[in-house]
Write an enzyme that holds these catalytic residues in place. Structure first.
Site, mmCIF file in Angstrom:
data_model
loop_
_atom_site.group_PDB
_atom_site.id
_atom_site.type_symbol
_atom_site.label_atom_id
_atom_site.label_comp_id
_atom_site.label_asym_id
_atom_site.label_seq_id
_atom_site.Cartn_x
_atom_site.Cartn_y
_atom_site.Cartn_z
ATOM 1 N N GLY A 31 30.932 -18.621 6.258
ATOM 2 C CA GLY A 31 29.915 -19.454 5.635
ATOM 3 C C GLY A 31 28.711 -19.791 6.477
ATOM 4 O O GLY A 31 28.012 -20.762 6.196
ATOM 5 N N GLY A 33 26.189 -17.402 7.298
ATOM 6 C CA GLY A 33 25.051 -16.547 6.973
ATOM 7 C C GLY A 33 24.634 -15.625 8.098
ATOM 8 O O GLY A 33 23.596 -14.969 8.009
ATOM 9 N N LEU A 34 25.430 -15.535 9.160
ATOM 10 C CA LEU A 34 25.074 -14.713 10.315
ATOM 11 C C LEU A 34 25.841 -13.392 10.366
ATOM 12 O O LEU A 34 25.819 -12.708 11.378
ATOM 13 C CB LEU A 34 25.313 -15.496 11.608
ATOM 14 C CG LEU A 34 24.469 -16.763 11.774
ATOM 15 C CD1 LEU A 34 24.760 -17.415 13.133
ATOM 16 C CD2 LEU A 34 22.986 -16.464 11.647
ATOM 17 N N GLY A 35 26.512 -13.039 9.286
ATOM 18 C CA GLY A 35 27.188 -11.744 9.241
ATOM 19 C C GLY A 35 28.427 -11.657 10.103
ATOM 20 O O GLY A 35 28.773 -10.572 10.584
ATOM 21 N N SER A 36 29.130 -12.772 10.279
ATOM 22 C CA SER A 36 30.280 -12.773 11.193
ATOM 23 C C SER A 36 31.406 -11.873 10.694
ATOM 24 O O SER A 36 32.073 -11.208 11.504
ATOM 25 C CB SER A 36 30.782 -14.201 11.411
ATOM 26 O OG SER A 36 31.100 -14.829 10.181
ATOM 27 N N SER A 37 31.651 -11.827 9.388
ATOM 28 C CA SER A 37 32.749 -10.992 8.888
ATOM 29 C C SER A 37 32.478 -9.515 9.159
ATOM 30 O O SER A 37 33.378 -8.768 9.531
ATOM 31 C CB SER A 37 32.957 -11.227 7.386
ATOM 32 O OG SER A 37 31.853 -10.762 6.627
ATOM 33 N N ASP A 81 24.582 -6.205 6.864
ATOM 34 C CA ASP A 81 25.304 -6.880 7.946
ATOM 35 C C ASP A 81 26.080 -5.890 8.803
ATOM 36 O O ASP A 81 26.117 -6.009 10.032
ATOM 37 C CB ASP A 81 26.261 -7.927 7.372
ATOM 38 C CG ASP A 81 25.540 -9.145 6.822
ATOM 39 O OD1 ASP A 81 24.311 -9.263 7.040
ATOM 40 O OD2 ASP A 81 26.197 -9.978 6.168
#
Length: 259
Positions: A31, A33-37, A81
């Protein structure tokens, strides 16, 4: 296995047993918005392949990360991402009608790149959210938002020209124009808290910005000349700020010992 990204990365690479997996991050796992997944997925593929058969191409890692998140796990997301996590530096990423992806390195001068890093602030809104609802709404709205999307697409070349010519303040103002369009894509992209933070930042000296990722929370990216940044921080009440820099190398294995 409950962790779906680890599970599918193991399946994709043929990894079956004999490993212990620990993940560490400087930001919340979901959650932001930094493309962690996508960063996790690309990293898992990279290390699993290296452990078993040897290093793979960056293109393969990005493509297979997209397959895992979009095709297998059915996430309502794009491919930006995964490719941003896999590749280094600044790139213009083009998503072609035949499902291929091409990258154009943005070769800006080091002094401009350093100044860009200095002038961008990454501020945590204090809100995490599930992006799937927002992205699903955006997807449903596409046919009604084509003119907005065309205008946003045209901003790519404009932003590229600003960066190549070192016109960073103009790039910051372009971020503002882009945010004004992005917030029209779906009603949950923004909310009163985000709007208030952004307006305060503008009044304190920021020239532009946007919410990262799908929107609705996570991190607010602000373009603000360095000499005005303390004023922005004070106006926002000393918010949590994430130090950052432009990644020069992309996904990589930083420690590898064979016994």
């Amino acid at each position: 296995m409950q962790h779906e990204l680890v599970r599918e990365a193991m399946r994709k690479t043929g990894m079956k047993k004999g490993v212990e997996i620990t993940t560490l991050a400087d930001i919340p796992a979901k959650g932001t918005g930094l493309g962690s997944s996508s960063s996790v997925t690309v990293g898992l593929l990279n290390v699993f392949y290296l452990y078993q058969t040897g290093p793979q191409t960056i293109e393969r890692l990005a493509k297979e990360a997209c397959q895992i998140e979009i095709d297998i796990l059915k996430k309502p997301m794009g491919k930006q991402d995964q490719y941003a996590a896999a590749f280094a530096n600044l790139n213009i990423i083009r998503f072609n009608p035949d499902e291929t992806v091409t990258l154009e390195p943005l070769l800006i001068e080091d002094r401009v790149k350093d100044a860009l890093e200095t002038n961008l602030m990454l501020i945590y809104t204090g809100v995490t959210r599930e992006s799937s609802d927002i992205l699903s709404q955006q997807k449903d709205n596409i046919r009604h938002r084509l003119s907005i999307l065309d205008e946003m697409k045209a901003m790519v070349d404009e932003g590229k020209n600003h960066l190549l010519r070192g016109r960073l303040d103009e790039f910051g103002k372009l971020l503002h124009r882009g945010w004004e369009l992005k917030r029209k894509l779906a009603e949950k992209v923004t909310n009163p808290q985000i709007e208030k933070m952004y307006q305060i930042a503008l009044e304190a000296g920021a020239l532009g910005g946007k919410i990262c990722g799908a929107g609705g929370g996570g991190f607010l990216l602000l373009y603000c000349p360095f000499f005005r940044q303390d004023k922005v921080r004070d106006a926002l009440g000393s918010p949590r700020e994430l130090p950052w820099h432009i990644e020069r190398q992309g996904t990589k294995v930083i420690f590898n010992v064979r016994r």
